[in-house]
Scaffold this motif. Structure first.
Motif, PDB file in Angstrom:
ATOM      1  N   GLY A   1      -5.321  49.409  -9.029  1.00 29.41           N
ATOM      2  CA  GLY A   1      -6.751  49.572  -9.269  1.00 29.41           C
ATOM      3  C   GLY A   1      -7.042  50.759 -10.174  1.00 29.41           C
TER       4      GLY A   1
ATOM      5  N   ARG B   1      -8.475  50.620 -14.121  1.00 31.60           N
ATOM      6  CA  ARG B   1      -9.650  51.356 -14.620  1.00 31.60           C
ATOM      7  C   ARG B   1      -9.296  52.197 -15.840  1.00 31.60           C
TER       8      ARG B   1
ATOM      9  N   ASP C   1     -11.914  44.064 -10.600  1.00 34.80           N
ATOM     10  CA  ASP C   1     -11.015  44.134  -9.445  1.00 34.80           C
ATOM     11  C   ASP C   1     -11.267  42.864  -8.653  1.00 34.80           C
TER      12      ASP C   1
ATOM     13  N   ARG D   1     -18.372  48.755  -4.806  1.00 31.60           N
ATOM     14  CA  ARG D   1     -17.050  49.224  -4.374  1.00 31.60           C
ATOM     15  C   ARG D   1     -17.143  50.098  -3.125  1.00 31.60           C
TER      16      ARG D   1
ATOM     17  N   SER E   1     -15.093  48.733   0.041  1.00 27.74           N
ATOM     18  CA  SER E   1     -13.805  49.404   0.203  1.00 27.74           C
ATOM     19  C   SER E   1     -13.485  49.753   1.655  1.00 27.74           C
TER      20      SER E   1
ATOM     21  N   ASP F   1      -7.338  42.977 -12.118  1.00 24.13           N
ATOM     22  CA  ASP F   1      -6.250  43.274 -11.192  1.00 24.13           C
ATOM     23  C   ASP F   1      -6.469  42.520  -9.891  1.00 24.13           C
ATOM     24  N   GLY F   2      -5.346  42.135  -9.285  1.00 22.23           N
ATOM     25  CA  GLY F   2      -5.420  41.365  -8.048  1.00 22.23           C
ATOM     26  C   GLY F   2      -4.045  40.984  -7.547  1.00 22.23           C
TER      27      GLY F   2
END
Length: 214
Positions: A16, A20, A32, A71, A75, A113-114
Motif C-alpha cells: 500500500g 502510493r 487500493d 481509508r 482501515s 494494489d491488492g
C-alpha cells in the motif's frame, strides 16, 4: 491500454505504501482494491448482516463508490478481518473487479494494489510487482504501527491473524493470492520503505524501456 502498475502481495508487506509512492512518482491514479472489499464488509457490519449473506454483499458491492473510499474508517482491524471473508464470495469479486478494471482503464493510467491485480484484474498490466515479506516481519510492522499511535497490541495475536489471513487469501478457490507468472518479486523483509520504492522504480523503468525497444 493505459499505463498500469499491478501490485499484489499479502497483508502487511508494504504494497500500500509502495503503491502510493509510485502513483505520486509517475502521476497515475491510485486504487487500493482491498478498500473496495472493506467497503462491502463495512456495509454488512453496519447493518448487522452476516458476512456470508451473498445477496446483501452483492448489493453492497454494486453501491461501492471508488471515489469515496474512506481509508480511516475502512482501515479498522475488524473491517479487515471481515473483508477477507467477504472476498471469498465469487459474485462479489466479479462485481468489484469490473469496477477496478474500469478504474485502471481511465487515463492517464493507474497503480492498483491488492491480491489478484496481476492475475485477474489487470492481466495485461504494463508492469506487475509481487511484494512480499515474512509473516514475522509483517506482524512486527503492524505491532510497531499500533504502538506508534499510542495503542496496545499483542504481537503473537497479530502474527496469528496474519497467518490466518494468508491462508484464506491463498487458499480460496476464486482468484487466490499468488504471483502472476510474469510478476517481478520484491521481498521487503530486509528493506526500508525508500529502498523498496527505489527498487520498484528501477523495475518499472527497465520494463518500460524494454517495451519501448521492442
Amino acid at each position: 491500454m493505459s499505463f498500469v502498475v499491478a501490485i499484489d502481495g499479502p497483508a502487511g508487506a508494504g504494497k500500500g505504501t509502495l503503491a502510493r509512492r509510485l502513483a505520486d512518482h509517475y502521476r497515475l491514479n491510485l486504487l487500493d482494491t482491498g478498500l473496495t472489499y472493506r467497503a462491502v464488509a463495512h456495509a454488512l457490519l453496519d447493518f448487522g448482516l452476516p458476512l456470508d449473506n451473498v445477496s446483501a454483499a452483492e448489493t453492497a458491492a454494486r453501491q461501492v463508490d471508488l471515489s469515496a473510499l474512506d481509508r480511516d474508517v475502512l482501515s479498522a482491524h475488524a473491517v479487515g478481518e471481515a473483508a477477507s471473508k467477504v472476498a471469498v464470495l465469487p459474485s462479489v469479486r466479479r462485481i468489484l473487479v469490473e469496477k477496478q478494471r474500469a478504474f485502471a482503464d481511465a487515463p492517464p493510467g493507474a497503480v492498483l494494489d491488492g491480491r489478484d491485480i496481476g492475475t485477474v484484474v489487470c492481466p495485461d498490466a504494463t508492469v506487475k510487482l509481487y511484494v512480499t515479506a515474512s509473516p514475522q516481519v509483517r506482524a512486527r510492522r503492524r505491532f510497531d504501527e499500533i504502538e506508534a499511535i499510542g495503542g496496545t497490541a499483542d504481537y503473537d495475536q497479530i502474527l496469528a491473524d496474519i497467518k490466518r489471513r494468508d491462508e484464506r487469501d491463498m487458499g480460496r478457490s476464486d482468484s487466490p493470492l499468488k504471483p502472476a507468472a510474469d510478476a517481478h518479486l520484491l521481498d521487503t523483509s530486509e528493506m526500508s520503505i525508500e529502498a523498496a520504492f527505489l527498487a520498484a522504480v528501477a523495475i518499472i523503468d527497465d520494463a518500460v524501456a524494454e517495451s519501448d525497444d521492442a
